[in-house]
Design an enzyme around this catalytic site. Sequence first.
Site, short mmCIF file in Angstrom:
data_model
loop_
_atom_site.label_atom_id
_atom_site.label_comp_id
_atom_site.label_asym_id
_atom_site.label_seq_id
_atom_site.Cartn_x
_atom_site.Cartn_y
_atom_site.Cartn_z
CB SER A 222 -0.96 -0.04 1.19
OG SER A 222 -1.97 0.91 1.07
CE LYS B 52 -5.32 -2.06 0.42
NZ LYS B 52 -5.75 -0.65 0.53
CG ASP C 84 6.97 5.12 -12.26
OD1 ASP C 84 7.48 3.99 -12.43
OD2 ASP C 84 5.74 5.33 -12.34
#
Length: 492
Positions: free
Chosen positions: A303, A328, A314
């Site tokens: 999460s 998750k 990224d």
Amino acid sequence: MPIRFPRASTLSGVMLGVAIGTGLSMALGVYADKTSPETDIPLEDIRAFSEIFGRIKTDYVKPVNDNKLMEGAINGMVESLDPHSAYLTPDMFKEIQIVTDGKFGGLGIEVTADRGFVRVVAPIDDTPAAKAGIHAGDIIVKIDNTMVKGLTLQQAVEKMRGKPGSKVTLTVLREGQSKPMSFTLVRDVIRVESVKATTLAPGYGYIRIAQFQQQTGRDVKDALDKLLRENNGKLKGLVLDLRNDPGGVLSSAVEVADLFLDKGLIVYTKGRVADSDMEFKATPPEYIKDTPMVVLVNEGSASASEIVAGALQDDKRAVIAGMQTFGKGSVQSVLPMRNGAALKLTTALYYTPSGRSIQATGIVPDVEIPSLQEAASKSQPDFLKEADLSGHLENGDSANGVKNDLKTGPVKVQSKLMIKPAPSELPPPEAKQDKEAEVPQSSSRLPDLNKDFQLRQALNMLKGTATYVRSDGKPASAPAELSLNLPKAANQ
């Protein structure tokens, strides 16, 4: 014979963070009432429900309380949606608000239902569960003298709660152990120390986040200040340890990522209604600009941890190292009800800046580094993942919006680069597993580089002394392969 867990394909249940653990990422709020053909009440189904309710009231073998019947019906309706939606009674709703503030009563474990039992997703640092030796993946089969089989997850949670100072005995099955194991835990008021920091070597800092609470962003900034003071105002490298961090408050994950980024998206969410579509962007300045970073993750990172790791990956701001994360990638909104209860409802999926959905896939590390126990295992350890949960949401595709299809199998994506331990570093097959030695569980104990292979290799990566291999076993040079801000390996 050691206990072996089959790959879970029929799991059911919800993640609960009330009193024993911490809730995964969620947004607190109330959605405005909406009327549309999709929200019209199905009268025929309501009539059928009313008829069944009446039959139970008149014909069941013994009287049943109306509230118990209704609560059971609500729980069944909500839990049929996905593993993370849940109905919170008034008492549970009060406690979940305490949890996000970092102080609550219980044992300190994140749990989910698993084939009629309760499985530990992750113990939380410095809690009775972590100190007693409870491990991620343990299956709880008995609480004191009560068998868990046949209890709902909520009933099992209630039995593990209790007055601080009182004892509870958990009987667990553990991967690789031939017999059930018993642990006696003393319940406590849990005050989770979200952030720890130390200097691993001159110029090289280490920050550990146990879970994301309301104040975690501020605590990480304070930890960075501490490390800078200890190292004459300059860090040569930083390890951010998110292993076994089950998540927590979404806004705190954004704050932490923002400390290491100065522009662009951190995360965005996408759901069916406009209220659930949000974007979170980085703001200048970056706190430790250009300092090389390695983020450690593993199967217990979920999460909010995955949000931070995904944003830094990224942006190529950090190398993500360790093992593929839990996966998750959904957002739960906690919607208060008129009766003082609340509905924890999955309302969106979140996406990394490049548009990747982490749901049921997780973050695949740039460099795979197994723990010594994983490397020594003759078979692939059976770690619980989001993709194992019955009724979990399909991985979302950024081009097509949120997919609500169900998926039944785990998703495994191979990292292109790996760091493997030498045969001489592996523990003997009969050696007792010591997972808590790999991830610090006590604020009084600093990370042990001699025992923690993943952390030691993260430091080697920052120093440029790590030895990499490709997934096909051939040697590789990580900085050249990944175009990341790391020194070139000295032995390549």
